[in-house]
Design an enzyme around this catalytic site. Sequence first.
Site, PDB file in Angstrom:
ATOM      1  N   SER A  38     -10.157  -0.538   6.909  1.00 14.03           N
ATOM      2  CA  SER A  38      -9.536  -0.440   5.583  1.00 14.03           C
ATOM      3  C   SER A  38      -8.843  -1.686   5.063  1.00 14.03           C
ATOM      4  O   SER A  38      -8.440  -1.718   3.902  1.00 14.03           O
ATOM      5  CB  SER A  38      -8.556   0.723   5.553  1.00 14.03           C
ATOM      6  OG  SER A  38      -9.281   1.912   5.374  1.00 14.03           O
ATOM      7  N   SER A  82      -9.876   1.880   2.742  1.00 11.74           N
ATOM      8  CA  SER A  82      -8.913   2.611   1.943  1.00 11.74           C
ATOM      9  C   SER A  82      -7.885   1.733   1.247  1.00 11.74           C
ATOM     10  O   SER A  82      -7.249   2.178   0.294  1.00 11.74           O
ATOM     11  CB  SER A  82      -8.180   3.641   2.810  1.00 11.74           C
ATOM     12  OG  SER A  82      -7.372   3.002   3.772  1.00 11.74           O
ATOM     13  N   LYS A 111       0.861  -1.180   0.000  1.00  9.09           N
ATOM     14  CA  LYS A 111       0.000   0.000   0.000  1.00  9.09           C
ATOM     15  C   LYS A 111       0.900   1.233   0.000  1.00  9.09           C
ATOM     16  O   LYS A 111       1.931   1.253   0.692  1.00  9.09           O
ATOM     17  CB  LYS A 111      -0.896  -0.032   1.251  1.00  9.09           C
ATOM     18  CG  LYS A 111      -1.926   1.097   1.318  1.00  9.09           C
ATOM     19  CD  LYS A 111      -2.849   0.922   2.522  1.00  9.09           C
ATOM     20  CE  LYS A 111      -3.942   1.978   2.587  1.00  9.09           C
ATOM     21  NZ  LYS A 111      -4.842   1.791   3.755  1.00  9.09           N
TER      22      LYS A 111
HETATM   23  N1  GLN Z   1     -13.484   4.112   6.025  1.00  7.56           N
HETATM   24  C1  GLN Z   1     -12.897   4.524   7.263  1.00  7.56           C
HETATM   25  C2  GLN Z   1     -12.479   5.967   7.175  1.00  7.56           C
HETATM   26  O1  GLN Z   1     -12.739   6.550   6.199  1.00  7.56           O
HETATM   27  C3  GLN Z   1     -11.720   3.650   7.617  1.00  7.56           C
HETATM   28  C4  GLN Z   1     -10.490   3.982   6.875  1.00  7.56           C
HETATM   29  C5  GLN Z   1      -9.293   3.207   7.333  1.00  7.56           C
HETATM   30  O2  GLN Z   1      -9.418   2.183   7.996  1.00  7.56           O
HETATM   31  N2  GLN Z   1      -8.109   3.727   7.023  1.00  7.56           N
HETATM   32  O3  GLN Z   1     -11.895   6.515   8.047  1.00  7.56           O
END
Ligand code: GLN
Length: 492
Positions: A178, A154, A79
């Site tokens: 995410s 994400s 990532k």
């Molecule tokens: N969808 C969640 C957010 O927008 C989690 C994102 C994540 O785990 N980095 O914060």
Amino acid sequence: MTDLHRLSIRELAEGLAQAQFSSRELTAHYLKRIEKIDTQVNSYITVTAEQALAQADAADAAIKAGTASTLTGVPIAHKDIFCTQGIKTSAGSKMLDNFISPYDATVVAKGKAAGLVTLGKVNMDEFAMGSTSENPFYGATKNPWNLEHVPGGSSGGSAAVVAADLAPFSTGTDTGGSIRQPASFCGLTGLKPTYGRVSRFGMIAYASSMDQGGPMARSAEDCAYLMNVMAGHDAKDSTSVEKDVDDYVANLNATAVKGLRIGIPKQYFNVAGLDAEVKARVEESLKKLEDMGAVLVEIDLNMTEAYVPTYYLIAPAEASSNLSRFDGVRYGYRCENPTDILDLYKRSRSEGFGAEVQRRILIGTYALSAGYYDAYYVKAQKVRRLIQQDFLKAFEQVDVIAAPSAPTTAYKIGANLSPTEMYLGDIYTLAVNLAGLPAINAPVGFDQAQLPVGLQLIGNYWSESQLLSVVHQYQQVTDWHTKRAAIAEENA
Ligand code: GLN
């Protein structure tokens, strides 16, 4: 061999060790697939072809010399939130599009030490804030199961590369879901470890009290191999915990499913937005686990309604503090012709950050400001503690807790949900991060549109081995994790 991308991590490791194919051959195979297929998926931000081939040659030499370790020569995608020395590390942001990291994240360094070959860096929601990987600067990554849908986020790029067989496994990070949600949307297995199990050093910070790296792959077995590389204490991360790591691969059959008490939170299966097909697939998977000997126990998690508001105060508060370092002065994007220092800060940040990141910085700064701090931030911290206690109480009754990973399957690209609609989609994943617990997503079937559905199992602290083991045994008697999207079947 034209079908190297169909092999599991264990098969890849064995094939390399037995010289059935070389790491150069395997790496070149993946690079060719990326070149041909990623034009449709848009998962890679950076492909490090030259470096990958050099690493592959070094791996082949180590294998010949007898100095290789288990995964030497196996390719991986990271990532783009993990710092990679000498290679762009963008965190999915225009702000860092020009940032070449001077050092490796611990996770990346451990991967190198284990002999992994880095294919490249993959797309994500900007600074890991989001659930769709519709990146405003690098474009939307597509779901390999249906290119009109998002892969989730994400860690959407990390999921898409595996689901399209553009990497055998990948690293992701999970601050509020995410790893689990994109794994769910793309039909993969993904593990969010206990907070402190995997080093955050060199992982660009979003909400530091919840950020945690973990593996994404097709199966629990594949994830176990990567956990063996990623997990462990790191003196460079003060929140990483000094606790022995398990051998996650050796433990794959160590947990007895017979007699395993699986908690079914009443509140979770009555959530308004829960899709009927998701609910049905998850219930079928629980039935299967019951057939394998598990005992389903209804439990209460009374704080469910507080998850979304609590997370969406604490995460933006931490983000507003973490992202204050991007000021156009030391590194990252700088606006053109600033008139003075204030103009430099203002324009660099307004031009360098996308809309969602700016929204969260504003919310977080507000929640932390004098006069509101007690009413919002401190209160959210108190509720966070109650959420954690809710789980601890549940774990007195059960061994693991089951839930969907997400209330729906993958959204359409451009669905343009409002921020609150989008945040509600995180209902099943956020509490795990607020409490610091480990949790795993396992693919358990499809909806009528042929989009994958995921089951989430939440464990008590340090129960990564147990979660991987339960899913591994489920995967011995089911084949959802072996299903491949049409695009993954394409040959390069
Ligand atoms: N969808 C969640 C957010 O927008 C989690 C994102 C994540 O785990 N980095 O914060």
